[in-house]
Design a protein around this motif. Sequence first.
Motif, mmCIF file in Angstrom:
data_model
loop_
_atom_site.group_PDB
_atom_site.id
_atom_site.type_symbol
_atom_site.label_atom_id
_atom_site.label_comp_id
_atom_site.label_asym_id
_atom_site.label_seq_id
_atom_site.Cartn_x
_atom_site.Cartn_y
_atom_site.Cartn_z
ATOM 1 N N LYS A 450 0.835 -1.203 0.000
ATOM 2 C CA LYS A 450 0.000 0.000 0.000
ATOM 3 C C LYS A 450 0.873 1.257 0.000
ATOM 4 C CE LYS A 450 -3.871 -2.294 2.319
ATOM 5 N NZ LYS A 450 -4.828 -2.277 3.442
ATOM 6 N N LEU A 477 -5.098 -5.181 -3.998
ATOM 7 C CA LEU A 477 -5.892 -4.220 -3.243
ATOM 8 C C LEU A 477 -7.317 -4.185 -3.788
ATOM 9 C CD1 LEU A 477 -3.322 -1.282 -2.915
ATOM 10 C CD2 LEU A 477 -3.744 -3.171 -1.334
ATOM 11 N N ILE A 485 -6.656 4.862 1.347
ATOM 12 C CA ILE A 485 -5.216 4.949 1.091
ATOM 13 C C ILE A 485 -4.849 6.355 0.636
ATOM 14 C CG2 ILE A 485 -3.366 4.144 -0.436
ATOM 15 C CD1 ILE A 485 -4.635 1.380 -0.362
#
Length: 667
Positions: A450, A477, A485
């Motif tokens: 991430k 993801l 995010i």
Amino acid sequence: MHHLSIDLETYSDAPIAKTGAQRYILDPSFEILLFAYSVDGQPVQIIDLASGEPVPEWLKTALVNPAYVKHAYNAPFEFGCLSKYYGQMYPAQWRCTMFHGLYCGYTAGLDATGRALGLPEDKQKLKTGRDLIRYFCVPCRPTKSNGQRTRNYPHHDPDKWKLFKEYCCQDVVTEMEIENRLSSFPVPDFVQKQWETDLRINFRGVAVDMPFVEGALIMGNQVKTEMIEEAEQITNLDNPNSVSQLKDWLNKEIGAGEEEPEIQSLSKDIVKKLLNREDNSPDVQRMLQIRQELGKTSTKKYDAIKICVCPDKRVRGLLQFYGANRTGRWAGRLVQVQNLPRTYTDPIELARELVTDRKTTAVRCLYGSVSDTLSQLIRTAFIASPGNVLIDADFSAIEARVISWLAGEQWRLEVFRTHGKIYEASASQMFGVPIELIKKGNPEYALRAKGKVAELALGYQGSAGALINMGALDMGLHEEELPDIVQRWRTANRHIQSLWYEMDEGARQVIGFGGAVNVHGLWLAREYDYNQGVYCFTITLPSGRKLFYINPKIGTNRFGGESITYWGMDQTSKKWKEIETYGGKLTENVVQAIARDCLAEAIERLEAAGFPIVFHVHDEVVIDIKPYADNKAMLQQVVDIMKQPPAWAADMPLNAAGWVGDFFTKD
């Protein structure tokens, strides 16, 4: 100081668009047909070399006399032509009007630049030129009516030849007028010197392993033929490599209709997704595999090397200085070294040997896909000169370092001054997890992905869409977690986020009301070009170089809101048109421009230290040099030069790494 403006018309059997200028000039058939010139803006004179007119001795002397500054549009071409005819020219004595136009935010091409500048008809490039060039400057097809000749000479059509001479003279007029129009914004001396260095690098060229290239071409064509034959047997299509034919066949095989959606494309990503379907028949699955392989069997880059390699087995002209004129970065040409696949093949030396020996079966047995292996090995076609080695060194995370420095994001700067693990550090900041836990073997290591995709996608005001484009979904993801995010990354990088908005506000202020504002050491200004009668929005970089945006204004975007617009070259349509921009995009331009300036300064320092560069790729330099007794010490010397920050950014934490080897590669 005198100014000598030059335009040449030439002939060569080599197709310049494919071979590049140096292979074209070095062809035995090359000759200069016409030499048009003007001294200090006086009426243009022309020398008809094709008809036997001599070049005056004073002009030959002027070509190497530092008292005469030589001007030409795309000056490297005239420089190369005249160097072949009259001996070595000196780059410091030359000025390129095309580069000057690119520096000032205009497009490339004499005709296109003239129109973008709004030159009057009598100052523009003649539109008849293309047909005349086709008639006199390239081979012609032999026919019964032309007596089976393969070339047209002046005596074959005297009227056309007269018009061609007028065309050549007009090009000098246009070039001088463009230079005059651009004179309000001169190229800084240090950027001119970079152009001169680039000219030397492009003329130096890089050595090529031609036996390896020939082996790759033969193997690639062999594999392609085998796969097409297999595809014909499976599908019974006339041309299974045709997208439309194969698409229709696949839709029929999978029963596309009301329940099964039709296949609309056979792009790389679509084929990859179709291969993952569980209900594909063996024939459909195999055809999709073949389609995927055929996408890798293209030998275009190997073909390009073979076409443009010079008689001394070197390729020249791989880069165009200021080819990306929004930032001033270099653009790839011919083989497109800026867009080569990575190399994962191992052991790589054996693979190269097998390709050189054209052992297709052995490559297939040891490495699997022949096509994929050839694709990965294209980089290794570029080799060190006999007795030399290549040194490869590139900046580490240069754009991330530059934006951190520009925005003053201190936690990031501390990362780059210490361990340099920006993906782990970013994940740590975003999720409040100690960086020590984000390592392989720990469950927290999943956060690194991430942090990585956020770093790659979000630096220039990108959002969830930018994460998807950067491959977030392919990394595992989920779309619903992407907004979180984005928000976490922006929260962790408040100063970078502020930079976007300050750039946007500063640009709007100076475009709307004039004057200049300083944003994080960048001077944003609205400047008036008296020669052109137009305004420019400019950004003065820390190096002193400027970025130009022509005819800026505050307009309305497609959503009904305010938008900054300017005139420039659209990178998709390749047309001169009005373009929208915003704070994040301006930040991207500036960061990439500063990264480019770091590379340009490193190139100057490396050349001065005796490290001859043969080409460079983005933020990476490739040097061809005699090996030292200690190659590690030699590499360290190069890395140390790369790491040295410019005087205008003494506190920027640069870093670099590299290798020494016999051929170019990247893992």
